[in-house]
Design an enzyme around this catalytic site. Sequence first.
Site, PDB file in Angstrom:
ATOM      1  N   ASP A 152       0.821  -1.217   0.000  1.00 40.32           N
ATOM      2  CA  ASP A 152       0.000   0.000   0.000  1.00 40.32           C
ATOM      3  C   ASP A 152       0.854   1.266   0.000  1.00 40.32           C
ATOM      4  O   ASP A 152       1.884   1.349   0.656  1.00 40.32           O
ATOM      5  CB  ASP A 152      -0.928   0.029   1.203  1.00 40.32           C
ATOM      6  CG  ASP A 152      -1.896   1.194   1.096  1.00 40.32           C
ATOM      7  OD1 ASP A 152      -2.499   1.351   0.020  1.00 40.32           O
ATOM      8  OD2 ASP A 152      -2.010   1.967   2.049  1.00 40.32           O
ATOM      9  N   ASP A 305      -7.748   4.682   6.315  1.00 40.66           N
ATOM     10  CA  ASP A 305      -6.497   4.987   5.597  1.00 40.66           C
ATOM     11  C   ASP A 305      -5.760   6.135   6.304  1.00 40.66           C
ATOM     12  O   ASP A 305      -5.200   7.031   5.668  1.00 40.66           O
ATOM     13  CB  ASP A 305      -6.758   5.320   4.122  1.00 40.66           C
ATOM     14  CG  ASP A 305      -5.470   5.301   3.287  1.00 40.66           C
ATOM     15  OD1 ASP A 305      -4.400   4.959   3.829  1.00 40.66           O
ATOM     16  OD2 ASP A 305      -5.548   5.647   2.098  1.00 40.66           O
TER      17      ASP A 305
HETATM   18 ZN   LIG Z   1      -3.205   3.023  -0.672  1.00 43.81          ZN
END
Ligand SMILES: [Zn+2]
Length: 434
Positions: A152, A305
């Site tokens: 990520d 996030d």
């Molecule tokens: Zn991401």
Amino acid sequence: MKLLIKRGRVIDPAQDLDQTCDVLIDGGVVAEVGASIEAADAEVIGATGLVVCPGLVDMHVHLREPGREDEETIESGARAAIHGGFTSVAAMPNTQPPTEGEEGVKFVLGKAREAGLARVFPIAAVSKGQQGGTLSEIGSAIRAGAVGISDDGYPVAASGLMRRALEYVKMFDRPVMAHCEDPGLSARGVMNEGGPSTMLGLRGMPGASEDVAVIRDIILTRLTGSRLHVCHVSTGTSLEFISRARTSGLKVTCEVTPHHLALTDEAVMTYDTNTKMKPPLRGKGEVAALRKGIEEGLVDAIASDHAPHSPEEKDQEFDLAPFGVIGLETTLGIVLTSLYHDGTVTLPDLVRLLSTNPARILGLPLGSLKPGSPADVTLLDPDAEWEIDPRNFFSKSRNTPFSGWKVKGKAITVIVEGRVLMRDGELKTPGARP
Ligand SMILES: [Zn+2]
């Protein structure tokens, strides 16, 4: 030590439960859920007017340790999590160095244990150093406790590498958590490609850069029969393909962030760098499609996030500022305000999105109040009104797009493994507020 939570609205989608009752906790586990429990030796927590649900799980956060402890540490992030109502978080590996192999995973687990706050589940890198070249030591990372793997922050550009990653995690029944972005389409973009980017003269990233990558990963999931979790879905097209893949029997799940549900790319018109993240805030049509997806049950999870950045980094011109915003301490307020109070979802739906499903996707024995489950419990007041003020955050960073928002709904009391870590809005071990 026994705890008795009295007269709350107990919502536990895992056992299809939504009724006013009591919860008895004994020895760190849920002992009993029932209409009227008596336990003379228990400490009583009154929950009249509150929702009592399995502890919330944020399956996608960035904690910056090791490497950028000025922005967040595992301890400060785990404390911010408790303040925001989360009893567990899954930490992405893009630290310096990235979390990989047995050593990297054990480092995160050790720091989390020392902090003794929210549980922290490490996610290990897909590729060595997240460089996209060769696979990292995935097997030893998972054996040491990694709950999934992800690069990520960076897309896994090479399809062959993604294929091998999917094949590898299949042996452990763990997901690859994919940041879906085709860099050939998004390179040098700083916001969504659309009307506002044209008006501002900023380079855009089209929704297609996400869609192309999502479709590739779905095809590779079909090829390998493995498990794919798509991170931070931001377009209706991605959601449509994910939902179609699931209908055809593939093991594909996805998450959406609160900012992609509550904001559009028009927010960027302020040039506030706290509206700059990846994927970027999208246009009205995409936001409506995501919200419809939530309403129709196509989205598995809501994840923050949470991406802390220092003021020095964010206080630059829009083009230069890093991508990312924090969310651990705003997610619950934003989601309750913009999805529950406007009638898009019910409270049981939200508990499913914020606890039941993320726990299931990560393979955690959490996300339920069934007797015998670890006693991770969040008590929340869905009607408490408050104003988001970053000065009150326990995160070390302040980069939120929601500063000054008046929201409705917050966590009141948070219990991890039978330990009360926040009571009536007050943290038990507040440390120094940064
Ligand atoms: Zn991401």
